[in-house]
Design a protein around this motif. Sequence first.
Motif, PDB file in Angstrom:
ATOM      1  N   PHE A   1     -10.894  -9.858  -9.851  1.00 46.23           N
ATOM      2  CA  PHE A   1      -9.236 -10.301  -9.970  1.00 46.23           C
ATOM      3  C   PHE A   1      -9.153 -10.063 -11.152  1.00 46.23           C
ATOM      4  O   PHE A   1     -10.079 -10.386 -12.184  1.00 46.23           O
ATOM      5  CB  PHE A   1      -9.293 -11.161  -9.039  1.00 46.23           C
ATOM      6  N   LEU A   2      -7.688 -10.035 -11.490  1.00 43.11           N
ATOM      7  CA  LEU A   2      -7.296 -10.728 -13.187  1.00 43.11           C
ATOM      8  C   LEU A   2      -6.977 -12.343 -12.884  1.00 43.11           C
ATOM      9  O   LEU A   2      -6.483 -12.903 -11.848  1.00 43.11           O
ATOM     10  CB  LEU A   2      -6.015  -9.811 -13.701  1.00 43.11           C
ATOM     11  N   GLN A   3      -7.321 -12.974 -14.125  1.00 42.70           N
ATOM     12  CA  GLN A   3      -7.634 -14.643 -14.075  1.00 42.70           C
ATOM     13  C   GLN A   3      -5.773 -14.523 -13.793  1.00 42.70           C
ATOM     14  O   GLN A   3      -5.284 -14.271 -14.879  1.00 42.70           O
ATOM     15  CB  GLN A   3      -8.168 -15.350 -14.758  1.00 42.70           C
ATOM     16  N   GLU A   4      -5.441 -14.850 -13.121  1.00 39.60           N
ATOM     17  CA  GLU A   4      -3.705 -15.360 -13.206  1.00 39.60           C
ATOM     18  C   GLU A   4      -3.544 -16.173 -14.550  1.00 39.60           C
ATOM     19  O   GLU A   4      -2.098 -16.176 -15.034  1.00 39.60           O
ATOM     20  CB  GLU A   4      -3.017 -16.140 -12.118  1.00 39.60           C
ATOM     21  N   ARG A   5      -3.811 -16.928 -15.000  1.00 41.02           N
ATOM     22  CA  ARG A   5      -3.483 -17.869 -15.877  1.00 41.02           C
ATOM     23  C   ARG A   5      -4.140 -16.878 -17.531  1.00 41.02           C
ATOM     24  O   ARG A   5      -2.920 -17.182 -18.134  1.00 41.02           O
ATOM     25  CB  ARG A   5      -5.044 -18.893 -16.546  1.00 41.02           C
ATOM     26  N   LYS A   6      -4.344 -15.356 -17.271  1.00 40.72           N
ATOM     27  CA  LYS A   6      -4.430 -14.552 -18.522  1.00 40.72           C
ATOM     28  C   LYS A   6      -3.610 -13.282 -17.758  1.00 40.72           C
ATOM     29  O   LYS A   6      -2.974 -12.226 -19.298  1.00 40.72           O
ATOM     30  CB  LYS A   6      -5.444 -14.083 -18.493  1.00 40.72           C
ATOM     31  N   GLU A   7      -2.693 -13.806 -17.244  1.00 40.87           N
ATOM     32  CA  GLU A   7      -2.063 -12.297 -17.027  1.00 40.87           C
ATOM     33  C   GLU A   7      -0.306 -12.223 -17.394  1.00 40.87           C
ATOM     34  O   GLU A   7       0.442 -13.181 -17.412  1.00 40.87           O
ATOM     35  CB  GLU A   7      -1.381 -11.971 -15.372  1.00 40.87           C
ATOM     36  N   LEU A   8      -0.138 -11.435 -18.423  1.00 38.82           N
ATOM     37  CA  LEU A   8       1.043 -11.251 -19.841  1.00 38.82           C
ATOM     38  C   LEU A   8       1.877 -10.226 -18.781  1.00 38.82           C
ATOM     39  O   LEU A   8       1.553  -9.378 -18.166  1.00 38.82           O
ATOM     40  CB  LEU A   8       0.732 -10.834 -20.663  1.00 38.82           C
ATOM     41  N   THR A   9       3.446 -10.943 -18.589  1.00 38.13           N
ATOM     42  CA  THR A   9       3.655 -10.371 -17.339  1.00 38.13           C
ATOM     43  C   THR A   9       4.963  -8.986 -18.932  1.00 38.13           C
ATOM     44  O   THR A   9       4.312  -9.837 -19.636  1.00 38.13           O
ATOM     45  CB  THR A   9       5.075 -10.791 -16.806  1.00 38.13           C
ATOM     46  N   GLU A  10       5.741  -8.725 -18.182  1.00 37.74           N
ATOM     47  CA  GLU A  10       6.768  -7.918 -19.117  1.00 37.74           C
ATOM     48  C   GLU A  10       7.834  -9.018 -19.360  1.00 37.74           C
ATOM     49  O   GLU A  10       8.104  -8.361 -20.383  1.00 37.74           O
ATOM     50  CB  GLU A  10       7.626  -6.538 -18.346  1.00 37.74           C
ATOM     51  N   LYS A  11       7.870  -9.786 -18.723  1.00 39.54           N
ATOM     52  CA  LYS A  11       8.871 -10.710 -19.044  1.00 39.54           C
ATOM     53  C   LYS A  11       8.231 -11.141 -20.811  1.00 39.54           C
ATOM     54  O   LYS A  11       9.143 -11.254 -21.519  1.00 39.54           O
ATOM     55  CB  LYS A  11       9.383 -11.328 -18.522  1.00 39.54           C
ATOM     56  N   GLU A  12       7.602 -11.963 -19.652  1.00 39.98           N
ATOM     57  CA  GLU A  12       6.453 -13.025 -21.047  1.00 39.98           C
ATOM     58  C   GLU A  12       6.023 -11.975 -22.450  1.00 39.98           C
ATOM     59  O   GLU A  12       6.448 -12.020 -23.979  1.00 39.98           O
ATOM     60  CB  GLU A  12       5.368 -12.478 -21.341  1.00 39.98           C
ATOM     61  N   CYS A  13       5.592 -10.621 -22.357  1.00 38.12           N
ATOM     62  CA  CYS A  13       6.085  -9.671 -23.795  1.00 38.12           C
ATOM     63  C   CYS A  13       7.080  -9.511 -24.366  1.00 38.12           C
ATOM     64  O   CYS A  13       6.726  -9.401 -25.313  1.00 38.12           O
ATOM     65  CB  CYS A  13       4.923  -8.348 -22.820  1.00 38.12           C
TER      66      CYS A  13
END
Length: 288
Positions: A101-113
């Motif tokens: 699993f990807l760590q949620e604290r590191k997942e970059l969303t489209e909105k954040e990008c």
Amino acid sequence: MNFSIEVSESAIKTFADYLYQRENAKTTVNKYVADIKKFFSFLADDNQINKKKLLQYKEWLVQRYAINSVNSMLAALNQFLEFLEVGNLKVKRIKVQKHPFLQERKELTEKECRKLIATARAEGKEQLALCIETIACTGIRISEIKYFTVERVKTGKIEIYNKGKYRRIFLPKILQKKLLSYCQNNQKTEGWIFVTKNGKLKDRSNIWREMKKLKEKAGVAESKIFPHNFRHFFARIYYKVTKDITGLADLLGHSSINVTRIYTATTESVFQKKLDKIVKQELLECTT
């Protein structure tokens, strides 16, 4: 039998030359050399090494560093031992259970990008905004921005030779247009696009430092802002749209699809939602 060998710090320079001749990337050479210097620091004045001392060093690392860092330093040590032709002294790395699993604290969303790109532009940092867009739209490694020259961008294809492999990066038309417009506006007719004020090629530390400064105004957690995360972002978006993991592996320059799977991992919460949906719609309905 406790086989020993005596080494001197002069071996570090010879080791570096050996790595260069083996055509290791400059960043890899620097990392290995730094790790071996750490090993010599542990040895102090006693440069006689044997299996017992190497295992003591391993334990010393475990007490001070994260497991991934320990394994990285042991990998450098084992390469050094191979170079010394005492591969029989190599130390086993620590086994780590793979985390799917990807760590949620590191997942970059489209909105954040998008917010990071917009913030960079609002701050007058057009080159930084383009750098983020370039990684997020192509999936390149940060070390590969050196291949983005005015000449190559004009062709729409970037030929890259990195980590002993050749591959071609295809530029999205809209990104190509933005890059060429930037070059035209800044009277740049040749050479590297991503440079410092002095005209030197920007490196990982330059770019990372600039990216981190966007965190407060963009409202994005610092843990999500690092160059390689935009490469992960590209991989997730590409796979989400195409479901083509083989093509993604080619684009990212991976020799193994198993490596690419890491880039397409999602978070635990997404898996949880999928599981809840399946159970609710398929399993529980069958038992009611």
